[in-house]
Design a protein around this motif. Structure first.
Motif, mmCIF file in Angstrom:
data_model
loop_
_atom_site.group_PDB
_atom_site.id
_atom_site.type_symbol
_atom_site.label_atom_id
_atom_site.label_comp_id
_atom_site.label_asym_id
_atom_site.label_seq_id
_atom_site.Cartn_x
_atom_site.Cartn_y
_atom_site.Cartn_z
ATOM 1 N N ALA A 14 0.850 -1.187 0.000
ATOM 2 C CA ALA A 14 0.000 0.000 0.000
ATOM 3 C C ALA A 14 0.888 1.240 0.000
ATOM 4 O O ALA A 14 1.866 1.314 0.750
ATOM 5 C CB ALA A 14 -0.911 0.006 1.217
ATOM 6 N N GLY A 16 0.608 5.529 0.099
ATOM 7 C CA GLY A 16 -0.324 6.625 0.332
ATOM 8 C C GLY A 16 0.375 7.930 0.636
ATOM 9 O O GLY A 16 1.572 7.963 0.938
ATOM 10 N N SER A 26 -4.631 10.054 -0.113
ATOM 11 C CA SER A 26 -4.834 9.174 -1.271
ATOM 12 C C SER A 26 -4.006 7.921 -1.063
ATOM 13 O O SER A 26 -2.988 7.932 -0.364
ATOM 14 C CB SER A 26 -4.435 9.874 -2.570
ATOM 15 O OG SER A 26 -3.093 10.326 -2.528
ATOM 16 N N GLN A 27 -4.458 6.823 -1.678
ATOM 17 C CA GLN A 27 -3.779 5.547 -1.478
ATOM 18 C C GLN A 27 -3.950 4.662 -2.707
ATOM 19 O O GLN A 27 -4.991 4.674 -3.359
ATOM 20 C CB GLN A 27 -4.337 4.829 -0.247
ATOM 21 C CG GLN A 27 -3.725 3.453 0.002
ATOM 22 C CD GLN A 27 -4.221 2.810 1.278
ATOM 23 O OE1 GLN A 27 -3.632 2.990 2.338
ATOM 24 N NE2 GLN A 27 -5.302 2.063 1.202
ATOM 25 N N THR A 28 -2.910 3.902 -3.007
ATOM 26 C CA THR A 28 -2.946 2.902 -4.075
ATOM 27 C C THR A 28 -2.419 1.597 -3.521
ATOM 28 O O THR A 28 -1.457 1.594 -2.738
ATOM 29 C CB THR A 28 -2.072 3.341 -5.269
ATOM 30 O OG1 THR A 28 -2.573 4.571 -5.792
ATOM 31 C CG2 THR A 28 -2.093 2.299 -6.373
ATOM 32 N N ILE A 30 -1.049 -2.296 -4.601
ATOM 33 C CA ILE A 30 -0.591 -3.189 -5.666
ATOM 34 C C ILE A 30 -0.243 -4.540 -5.050
ATOM 35 O O ILE A 30 0.142 -4.609 -3.878
ATOM 36 C CB ILE A 30 0.624 -2.613 -6.432
ATOM 37 C CG1 ILE A 30 1.800 -2.349 -5.476
ATOM 38 C CG2 ILE A 30 0.250 -1.344 -7.181
ATOM 39 C CD1 ILE A 30 3.069 -1.872 -6.162
ATOM 40 N N THR A 48 4.749 3.606 -8.734
ATOM 41 C CA THR A 48 3.458 3.891 -8.110
ATOM 42 C C THR A 48 3.518 5.171 -7.293
ATOM 43 O O THR A 48 2.590 5.988 -7.322
ATOM 44 C CB THR A 48 3.035 2.705 -7.210
ATOM 45 O OG1 THR A 48 2.953 1.520 -8.002
ATOM 46 C CG2 THR A 48 1.687 2.967 -6.556
ATOM 47 N N GLN A 51 3.433 8.091 -9.716
ATOM 48 C CA GLN A 51 2.086 8.297 -10.245
ATOM 49 C C GLN A 51 1.181 8.947 -9.201
ATOM 50 O O GLN A 51 0.391 9.842 -9.517
ATOM 51 C CB GLN A 51 1.492 6.964 -10.698
ATOM 52 C CG GLN A 51 2.160 6.364 -11.925
ATOM 53 C CD GLN A 51 1.756 4.914 -12.162
ATOM 54 O OE1 GLN A 51 0.868 4.382 -11.493
ATOM 55 N NE2 GLN A 51 2.420 4.268 -13.109
ATOM 56 N N LEU A 52 1.297 8.490 -7.954
ATOM 57 C CA LEU A 52 0.463 9.039 -6.890
ATOM 58 C C LEU A 52 0.772 10.512 -6.647
ATOM 59 O O LEU A 52 -0.142 11.327 -6.445
ATOM 60 C CB LEU A 52 0.683 8.227 -5.608
ATOM 61 C CG LEU A 52 -0.405 8.290 -4.538
ATOM 62 C CD1 LEU A 52 -1.727 7.762 -5.068
ATOM 63 C CD2 LEU A 52 0.012 7.496 -3.302
ATOM 64 N N GLN A 55 -0.771 12.460 -9.536
ATOM 65 C CA GLN A 55 -2.234 12.517 -9.473
ATOM 66 C C GLN A 55 -2.730 13.378 -8.322
ATOM 67 O O GLN A 55 -3.845 13.904 -8.366
ATOM 68 C CB GLN A 55 -2.795 11.096 -9.337
ATOM 69 C CG GLN A 55 -2.592 10.228 -10.572
ATOM 70 C CD GLN A 55 -2.815 8.750 -10.301
ATOM 71 O OE1 GLN A 55 -3.206 8.356 -9.200
ATOM 72 N NE2 GLN A 55 -2.554 7.910 -11.295
ATOM 73 N N SER A 56 -1.928 13.524 -7.274
ATOM 74 C CA SER A 56 -2.362 14.260 -6.085
ATOM 75 C C SER A 56 -2.399 15.765 -6.299
ATOM 76 O O SER A 56 -3.120 16.474 -5.594
ATOM 77 C CB SER A 56 -1.431 13.952 -4.916
ATOM 78 O OG SER A 56 -0.170 14.591 -5.093
#
Length: 306
Positions: A14, A16, A26-28, A30, A48, A51-52, A55-56
């Motif tokens: 995880a 975030g 926010s959290q992703t 995988i 990741t 990308q986070l 996107q944030s």
């Protein structure tokens, strides 16, 4: 100010973004691919993170650094994951060094249970406690020791690895090589493995607990043994460290009241000190977010110490 929190587990990772008040923005998540090399998995984690951040839309100057929580054994001071049983290919992985090759931020590593303990102290079930233990029961089992107002980590960051305390050798050989470890008996992985053996069909941990809740006569006594083993682990922690509270998190804790009632009853019966018998056992407040928030807490705590 924000930090990136990364929680590396045996089945998933995880990632975030957490602010200085402990709020997850926010959290992703995988999957952890155990067939790939550690370098390949870490490259995916780094991508990741990138990308986070993109996107944030958080300005880079407001991102202060990165905290990583990972299973032990590890060497937090050297920033190296040493040889975790649930990540069998991760031998002497210099994860902090690899992250610093891609990011200019400060990067800190901590045992995942220690990180989650910091999270529960920061914004969770242990905010008012100066003497507590966080017990995580998921793919593996570990404990974060928060004693006398501070995290107790040991010389290299591996204190609290209660998952490899021997409970009953008759259960057979654990992944660590010993026989009858708590993790081999009571982790989510163990519950799925043994439950599948008992029922003669592949089952997930969640499916085993569903059978337990339905009163399946083959599963009920097995899960009672699991709860008993967790109780043994908690009594040992109480006898060793005299905490005022034990906070239990991780996927297995999601079974809820039956687990907590059984463990509380075991403690009441067997803790050595009469006051220890009254030790509170409570669920983690942050649930699946404890790892990421805790990893960020590692950064904020260690940054503050410098």
């Amino acid at each position: 100010m924000y930090a990136i929190g990364i929680d590396i587990g045996g089945t998933k990772v995880a990632v975030g973004i957490v602010d200085a008040a402990g709020q997850l923005h926010s959290q992703t998540i995988i999957p952890t691919d155990l067939e790939r090399s550690p370098r390949e998995v870490i490259e995916e984690i780094i991508e990741t993170v990138e990308q986070l951040i993109q996107q944030s839309h958080i300005p880079l100057e407001q991102l202060a650094g990165i905290g990583i929580g990972a299973p032990g054994p590890l060497d937090a001071k050297k920033g190296c994951i040493t040889c975790p049983p649930n990540l069998p290919r991760w031998i002497h992985v210099p994860i902090v060094e690899w992250f610093k090759e891609r990011f200019s931020f400060p990067v800190f590593l901590e045992n995942d249970a220690n990180a989650a303990a910091l999270a529960e102290k920061w914004v969770g079930s242990a905010k008012e406690s100066e003497h507590f233990i966080y017990l995580t029961i998921s793919t593996g089992i570990g404990a974060g020791l928060y004693l006398d107002g501070k995290l107790f980590t040991g010389a290299r960051g591996n204190a609290g690895d209660i998952g490899h305390m021997v409970i009953d050798p008759s259960y057979g050989k654990c992944t660590c090589g010993q026989k009858g470890c708590l993790e081999w008996i009571a982790s989510g992985t163990a519950i799925a493995r043994r439950g599948s053996e008992i029922m003669g069909t592949p089952l997930s941990t969640k499916e085993v607990f569903q059978l337990y809740q339905q009163g399946e006569p083959k599963i009920v006594p097995f899960i009672q043994e699991v709860f008993n083993a967790i109780g043994v682990g908690c009594v040992t922690l109480i006898n060793l460290f005299d905490p005022e509270k034990i906070v239990i998190g991780g996927g297995v804790s999601e079974v809820g009241a039956p687990l907590f009632e059984a463990v509380q009853s075991y403690i009441h019966s067997y803790a050595l000190n009469p006051d220890g018998c009254k030790t509170q056992v409570v669920p983690a407040s942050l649930r699946q977010h404890a790892g990421v928030i805790g990893a960020a807490a590692v950064f904020f705590k260690k940054k503050g110490e410098k």
